[in-house]
Design an enzyme around this catalytic site. Structure first.
Site, short mmCIF file in Angstrom:
data_model
loop_
_atom_site.label_atom_id
_atom_site.label_comp_id
_atom_site.label_asym_id
_atom_site.label_seq_id
_atom_site.Cartn_x
_atom_site.Cartn_y
_atom_site.Cartn_z
N ASN A 127 0.14 -20.38 -13.33
CA ASN A 127 0.62 -21.70 -12.92
C ASN A 127 2.10 -21.70 -12.57
O ASN A 127 2.56 -22.54 -11.80
CB ASN A 127 0.38 -22.69 -14.06
CG ASN A 127 0.33 -24.13 -13.59
OD1 ASN A 127 -0.22 -24.42 -12.54
ND2 ASN A 127 0.93 -25.02 -14.36
N THR A 177 -10.79 7.48 7.40
CA THR A 177 -11.46 6.18 7.52
C THR A 177 -12.13 6.09 8.88
O THR A 177 -11.52 6.41 9.90
CB THR A 177 -10.43 5.05 7.37
OG1 THR A 177 -9.69 5.23 6.16
CG2 THR A 177 -11.12 3.70 7.35
N LYS A 179 -13.18 4.81 12.24
CA LYS A 179 -12.63 3.87 13.22
C LYS A 179 -13.52 3.86 14.46
O LYS A 179 -14.16 4.86 14.76
CB LYS A 179 -11.20 4.29 13.59
CG LYS A 179 -10.23 4.41 12.43
CD LYS A 179 -9.89 3.08 11.81
CE LYS A 179 -8.88 3.26 10.67
NZ LYS A 179 -8.50 1.97 10.07
N LYS A 181 -12.69 -0.04 13.17
CA LYS A 181 -13.11 -0.73 11.96
C LYS A 181 -14.45 -1.44 12.14
O LYS A 181 -15.31 -1.44 11.27
CB LYS A 181 -12.07 -1.77 11.55
CG LYS A 181 -10.77 -1.22 11.00
CD LYS A 181 -9.89 -2.37 10.55
CE LYS A 181 -8.61 -1.87 9.91
NZ LYS A 181 -7.80 -2.98 9.36
N LYS A 205 -14.83 7.35 4.82
CA LYS A 205 -14.93 6.08 4.10
C LYS A 205 -15.11 4.92 5.06
O LYS A 205 -14.68 4.97 6.22
CB LYS A 205 -13.71 5.85 3.22
CG LYS A 205 -12.41 5.61 3.97
CD LYS A 205 -11.26 5.26 3.02
CE LYS A 205 -11.35 3.86 2.47
NZ LYS A 205 -11.11 2.83 3.51
N HIS A 297 -10.07 -0.50 -2.24
CA HIS A 297 -9.15 -0.75 -1.13
C HIS A 297 -8.30 -1.96 -1.50
O HIS A 297 -8.83 -2.99 -1.92
CB HIS A 297 -9.92 -1.02 0.16
CG HIS A 297 -9.06 -1.05 1.39
ND1 HIS A 297 -8.12 -2.04 1.61
CD2 HIS A 297 -8.97 -0.21 2.45
CE1 HIS A 297 -7.51 -1.81 2.76
NE2 HIS A 297 -8.00 -0.71 3.29
N ARG A 298 -6.99 -1.85 -1.34
CA ARG A 298 -6.10 -2.94 -1.76
C ARG A 298 -5.99 -4.05 -0.71
O ARG A 298 -4.91 -4.62 -0.50
CB ARG A 298 -4.72 -2.39 -2.12
CG ARG A 298 -4.00 -1.66 -0.99
CD ARG A 298 -2.60 -1.23 -1.42
NE ARG A 298 -1.91 -0.50 -0.37
CZ ARG A 298 -0.64 -0.13 -0.43
NH1 ARG A 298 0.09 -0.42 -1.50
NH2 ARG A 298 -0.07 0.54 0.55
N HIS A 330 -5.62 2.55 -2.98
CA HIS A 330 -4.61 2.80 -1.95
C HIS A 330 -3.24 2.45 -2.50
O HIS A 330 -3.05 1.35 -3.04
CB HIS A 330 -4.91 1.96 -0.71
CG HIS A 330 -6.16 2.37 0.01
ND1 HIS A 330 -6.17 2.82 1.30
CD2 HIS A 330 -7.46 2.43 -0.41
CE1 HIS A 330 -7.42 3.12 1.67
NE2 HIS A 330 -8.21 2.88 0.63
N SER A 382 -3.08 6.21 3.02
CA SER A 382 -3.83 5.88 4.23
C SER A 382 -3.02 4.95 5.10
O SER A 382 -2.38 4.03 4.60
CB SER A 382 -5.17 5.23 3.84
OG SER A 382 -5.88 4.80 4.97
#
Length: 488
Positions: A127, A177, A179, A181, A205, A297-298, A330, A382
């Site tokens: 809060n 990764t 691609k 995406k 991934k 994954h962040r 990541h 990455s």
């Protein structure tokens, strides 16, 4: 003789002042407080509104993140309020920032439910970030005591177990990764996975926003991906994998997708940070029970972690996620396209990998903290990295990291398999040079050039991306005053 109601009320009034009282006067500021080993400690960067005293602002943060409300209430007499009040015990001006202050706040351990990131964060960040008396507020660091850490499971595998599963030691894990995406069909997606793994990668991934869209439903993706994994493993004789993103709209659906991933033979699943702390902990428990590696994954973190004066420093997210039990997260590349000061990123990696943290102000680590034998979370690098940076990646990030080359693999002019081979050869060359005692950092370009003489794909990568760099000033750097004794 029993006291009358009037007498009891008079005595209460005598020892209890009603109305609106400054937070510091109410006990939320205590410069003489002696920190206990069992306290949870938090360091906030406080930017008070003009005219607001920094000590009062810090006390307000302590109050509003623990027991206080805007006015005195009678119910405080029914609690051990002196114990449960958080205490701001130290306020320092931030170096070179006259309007900002570091506020150190201690919280009694009993304020928090055991094993719950959701409950911990509901108090610490719940809060207070909207408090009008503050122009901005940032949570910079926390110290979690051993007693509280022991209520969390931590990562199920960690670095050592994952290396044993892959039979891979003494060098970073290598991945990519897929691609683009979005937009690939399931069959083409599986072909990308096969080509990358066949070329020499350990993993491919999913990206953060690949879930189950009309152009590629999740079940079809899982089947085609695992076909690619199995074919590549058979062709190379190496253990391979691909991170299958099970992120979905509900926990029930995530469990369903995770179970399917296990059924088709995957050893690793993936989730996104945006699913929330409770969902992350739930999936970590599932992964442990089902002997699966959990990759996080962040996604979304920079909405609150990037700006220096407001939000949450990513090192705090690293601590929460190691407690929650993710095996990968990541954590920055230093040399890539995403935010990352070299020293600050090193602090992130140390937070995820070390068994014990020491105070290291350049890295932004303000507290000593023993991780109570919780296993390590493997950092993932990455975003905008390529083979020509391999010596720098090894210098900054070390061995215990997953290096994810997305565009740096799939963007190779000779194809995906060639891009993967280029990255594998570059990594092996730099690691070998380091192990032979060469100055691999300064000699890195020459080492890669030598390796490229017998590897055409690597030479192509070096030629294509030799001028690519992302040299922008980081928005998040450490604030400290260098002294002979205060800094590590």
């Amino acid at each position: 003789m029993a006291q009358s109601v009037q007498e009891r009320t008079r005595l209460k009034n005598k020892r209890y002042e009603s109305g609106v009282i400054p937070y510091a006067k109410m006990g939320y500021w205590d410069p003489n407080y002696v920190v206990k080993d069992t306290d949870i400690l938090a360091l906030f960067r406080v930017t008070p509104q003009p005219g607001v005293d920094p000590i009062e602002a810090s006390a307000a943060v302590a109050g509003e993140s623990s027991t206080a409300t805007w006015t005195v209430i009678w119910c405080d007499l029914l609690t051990a309020c002196d114990v449960y009040r958080a205490k701001a015990y130290r306020v320092d001006q931030v170096p070179n920032s006259p309007d900002q202050y570091f506020a150190y706040i201690a919280y009694d351990l009993d304020l928090f439910e055991e094993g719950s990131i959701a409950n911990l964060t509901a108090s610490i960040i719940g809060n207070v970030f909207g408090f009008k008396a503050l122009a901005a507020l940032r949570l910079e660091d926390m110290r979690i005591p051993i007693g509280y850490l022991k209520t969390f499971q931590g990562p199920a595998t960690g670095v050592v177990v994952e290396r044993e599963r892959l039979n891979m030691f003494g060098k970073p894990f290598l991945g990519a990764t897929v691609k683009p995406k979005l937009g690939l069909s399931s069959k083409n997606y599986g072909r990308v996975v096969y080509e990358g793994l066949k070329g020499g990668l350990n993993f491919l991934k999913d990206d953060e926003n690949i879930n189950s869209q009309p152009f590629m439903r999740w079940r079809e993706r899982f089947l085609y991906v695992m076909e690619g994994v199995n074919r590549a493993s058979a062709a190379t004789g190496e253990i391979k994998g691909s991170y299958l993103n099970v992120t979905a709209a509900t926990m029930e659906e995530m469990y369903n997708r995770a179970a399917c991933a296990k059924e088709v033979g995957s050893i690793i699943i993936m989730i996104d940070l945006v699913i929330g702390y409770t969902a992350i902990q739930s999936m970590a428990i599932w992964a442990r029970e089902n002997n699966m590696i959990l990759h996080l994954h962040r996604a979304g973190n920079s909405t609150y972690a990037r700006q220096k004066n407001h939000g949450i420093n990513f090192r705090v997210i690293c601590k929460w996620m190691r407690m929650a039990g993710v095996d990968h997260i990541h954590a920055g590349t230093v040399v890539g396209k995403l935010e990352g000061d070299p020293i600050i990123v090193k602090g992130f990696y140390n937070t995820l990998l070390l068994p014990k943290l020491d105070v290291n102000l350049p890295q932004g680590l303000f507290f000593e903290m023993d991780w109570a034998s919780l296993r390590k979370t493997v950092p993932v690098a990455s975003g905008g990295i390529h083979a020509g940076q391999m010596h720098l990646l090894l210098k900054y990030l070390g061995d215990d990291v997953v290096l994810q080359f997305g565009g740096g693999t799939l963007g190779h002019p000779d194809g995906i398999q060639a891009g993967a081979t280029a990255n594998r050869v570059a990594l092996e060359a730099i690691v070998l040079a380091r192990n032979e005692g060469r100055d691999y950092v300064n000699e890195g370009p020459q080492i890669l050039k030598e390796a490229a003489r017998t590897c055409g794909p690597l030479q192509t990568s070096l030629d294509l991306w030799k001028d690519i760099s992302f040299n922008f000033t980081s928005t998040d750097t450490a604030d400290f005053v260098e002294t002979p004794t205060a800094n590590v």
